[in-house]
Scaffold this motif. Structure first.
Motif, PDB file in Angstrom:
ATOM      1  N   GLU A 165      -9.914   3.448 -13.583  1.00  0.00           N
ATOM      2  CA  GLU A 165     -10.063   4.671 -13.346  1.00  0.00           C
ATOM      3  C   GLU A 165      -9.923   5.753 -14.096  1.00  0.00           C
ATOM      4  O   GLU A 165      -8.820   5.686 -14.989  1.00  0.00           O
ATOM      5  N   LYS A 193     -10.061  -6.551  -8.416  1.00  0.00           N
ATOM      6  CA  LYS A 193     -10.077  -4.989  -7.671  1.00  0.00           C
ATOM      7  C   LYS A 193      -8.808  -4.765  -6.991  1.00  0.00           C
ATOM      8  O   LYS A 193      -8.580  -3.945  -6.842  1.00  0.00           O
ATOM      9  N   ASN A 194      -8.336  -5.888  -6.389  1.00  0.00           N
ATOM     10  CA  ASN A 194      -7.117  -5.612  -5.362  1.00  0.00           C
ATOM     11  C   ASN A 194      -6.103  -6.434  -5.691  1.00  0.00           C
ATOM     12  O   ASN A 194      -5.037  -6.801  -4.983  1.00  0.00           O
ATOM     13  N   ASN A 247       0.843  -1.065   0.197  1.00  0.00           N
ATOM     14  CA  ASN A 247      -0.049   0.082   0.014  1.00  0.00           C
ATOM     15  C   ASN A 247       1.009   1.395   0.147  1.00  0.00           C
ATOM     16  O   ASN A 247       2.185   1.076  -0.289  1.00  0.00           O
ATOM     17  N   THR A 303      -3.671   2.364  -7.816  1.00  0.00           N
ATOM     18  CA  THR A 303      -4.550   1.267  -7.821  1.00  0.00           C
ATOM     19  C   THR A 303      -3.880   0.110  -8.694  1.00  0.00           C
ATOM     20  O   THR A 303      -2.657   0.275  -9.284  1.00  0.00           O
ATOM     21  N   MET A 304      -4.722  -0.990  -9.076  1.00  0.00           N
ATOM     22  CA  MET A 304      -4.347  -2.141  -9.564  1.00  0.00           C
ATOM     23  C   MET A 304      -4.272  -1.797 -11.175  1.00  0.00           C
ATOM     24  O   MET A 304      -3.663  -2.225 -11.817  1.00  0.00           O
ATOM     25  N   ASP A 305      -4.890  -0.523 -11.779  1.00  0.00           N
ATOM     26  CA  ASP A 305      -4.918  -0.396 -13.063  1.00  0.00           C
ATOM     27  C   ASP A 305      -3.765   0.202 -13.445  1.00  0.00           C
ATOM     28  O   ASP A 305      -3.165   0.326 -14.455  1.00  0.00           O
ATOM     29  N   THR A 311      -5.175  -4.737   1.015  1.00  0.00           N
ATOM     30  CA  THR A 311      -3.795  -4.238   0.332  1.00  0.00           C
ATOM     31  C   THR A 311      -3.927  -4.648  -1.109  1.00  0.00           C
ATOM     32  O   THR A 311      -4.824  -5.423  -1.492  1.00  0.00           O
ATOM     33  N   PHE A 312      -3.152  -4.042  -1.909  1.00  0.00           N
ATOM     34  CA  PHE A 312      -2.814  -4.431  -3.320  1.00  0.00           C
ATOM     35  C   PHE A 312      -1.841  -5.242  -3.439  1.00  0.00           C
ATOM     36  O   PHE A 312      -0.758  -5.359  -2.807  1.00  0.00           O
ATOM     37  N   ASN A 366       1.279   4.222  -4.451  1.00  0.00           N
ATOM     38  CA  ASN A 366       0.261   4.982  -4.168  1.00  0.00           C
ATOM     39  C   ASN A 366      -1.040   4.795  -5.061  1.00  0.00           C
ATOM     40  O   ASN A 366      -2.260   5.202  -4.811  1.00  0.00           O
TER      41      ASN A 366
END
Length: 372
Positions: A265, A153-154, A56, A186-188, A79-80, A184
């Motif tokens: 996103e 998602k994660n 994270n 996200t997964m994308d 967490t990712f 910082n």
């Protein structure tokens, strides 16, 4: 870029281009394409390696797991997680796909061989498959490895065929830096980073091909022989393999840009647009190199024709010089009784002298006209 490389390269010889010798390399099948994914002929990898980055914004844990079951806890963690699997085995792929709720069609594509680059959105999973390119310096060939990336998602799960090499080290280094953009994000954004380093590596392969095309241009001018033609065909084959592998990647990235999936996103779209621009440039460069190697082939034929013309020119000059001498020798070799010159005491020497003067006169005229 090409001019700067060319200035650093010496005039090549046959020894300098042994790596371009197609006779030392096992012939590759350029028409190998098997769209049938139902029955896979893939051989299971001898070794498999599973690495995990769980992170994270403030923490990052890097692990090498001893079994696939250890990855199960990361499916629902807040967490990712990036799970990278090196070495494909059918049982392992089925196990992880079943636990992370990955559609069987995606599982078949992961295990497929020679699959065209593609992007799919099935359920709550985004999937893409594309080639990872390497330039083999020992054989001067392009090696391809099929890479599959599944995004949830994660979590992001990447599948690689070869457990000994990849191009993801820049991503790993950024993940180890606290406060980095990828930490910082996200997964994308992680998926974008993986695609970005794969596409950036295409340019490195293109640079190597460009160097060898320029070397081949110099070789054609100095050694236009059948061995050089074989090297040109071999190099053209490598450019074709590269172009065929990366061409569908453009539509793959475009699929991310057009997707309305909740996993992507809006603020990350501009990064995928950057990858899209890069793959367009890469395709354009590949087209330019393909045209260059065709021009080199045309140059080879031109040099060969020029060499043949020079040979024919020399033969024509020699024939022209000898023709009048042959005519004179033929006339005085008829041995008729009523030939006054045959009775001349010094006729033999007069005839040789006249033939020599005629030969010198013809050589002088030909030289003055620039015929040789």
């Amino acid at each position: 870029m090409l001019k700067s490389v060319k200035n650093k390269l010496p005039i090549p010889s046959v020894g300098m281009l042994d790596a371009l010798n197609p006779f030392k390399v096992k012939k590759q099948r350029i028409m190998n394409f098997n769209p049938a994914t139902g029955v896979s002929s893939r051989k299971p990898s001898e070794c498999s390696k599973v690495t995990v980055f769980d992170y994270n914004g403030s923490e990052c844990t890097e692990k090498v797991l001893s079994s696939l079951e250890e990855t199960f806890v990361y499916r629902d963690k807040p967490t990712f997680t990036w799970i990278n699997i090196d070495g494909l085995r059918k049982e392992d792929v089925h196990t992880i796909c079943a636990h992370f709720i990955i559609h069987p069609l995606i599982e078949e594509d992961i295990l497929s061989i020679g699959q065209r680059a593609k992007m799919d959105e099935i359920g709550e999973r985004l999937f893409c498959l594309l080639p990872m390119m390497y330039f083999n310096k020992e054989t001067s060939t392009i090696d391809q490895e099929q890479v599959s990336i599944v995004m949830g998602k994660n979590f992001v799960i990447s599948f690689q065929e070869d457990p000994t090499r990849d191009v993801f080290d820049p991503v790993r280094d950024k993940l180890r830096i606290p406060g980095s953009r990828i930490r910082n994000g996200t997964m994308d954004f992680l998926c974008y980073s993986l695609l970005d380093v794969i596409v950036d590596n295409y340019f490195q392969v293109l640079d190597k091909l460009g160097e060898r095309i320029e070397l081949m241009e110099d070789v054609v001018q100095h050694e236009p022989n059948t061995r050089t033609l074989a090297r040109i065909n071999f190099l053209r084959r490598q450019v074709f393999l590269f172009k065929r592998g990366i061409a569908p990647v453009r539509e793959l990235v475009n699929g991310y840009l057009k997707s309305e999936c909740d996993l992507l996103e809006d603020n990350v779209t501009k990064y995928y647009k950057d990858v899209y621009d890069h793959i367009i440039q890469c395709n354009d460069l590949a087209d330019n190199y393909r045209d260059m190697i065709l021009n080199v082939q045309d140059l080879y034929h031109s040099q060969l024709n020029l060499k043949m013309n020079e040979i024919m020119k020399v033969l024509a000059v020699v024939t022209t010089l000898l023709t009048p001498l042959t005519l004179i020798a033929g006339i005085y070799g008829m041995n008729f009784h009523n030939m006054p010159e045959l009775e001349s005491r010094n006729g033999y020497f007069y005839t040789l002298g006249g033939m020599g003067l005629l030969l010198i006169l013809m050589i002088f005229i030909f030289r003055k006209r620039g015929w040789f």
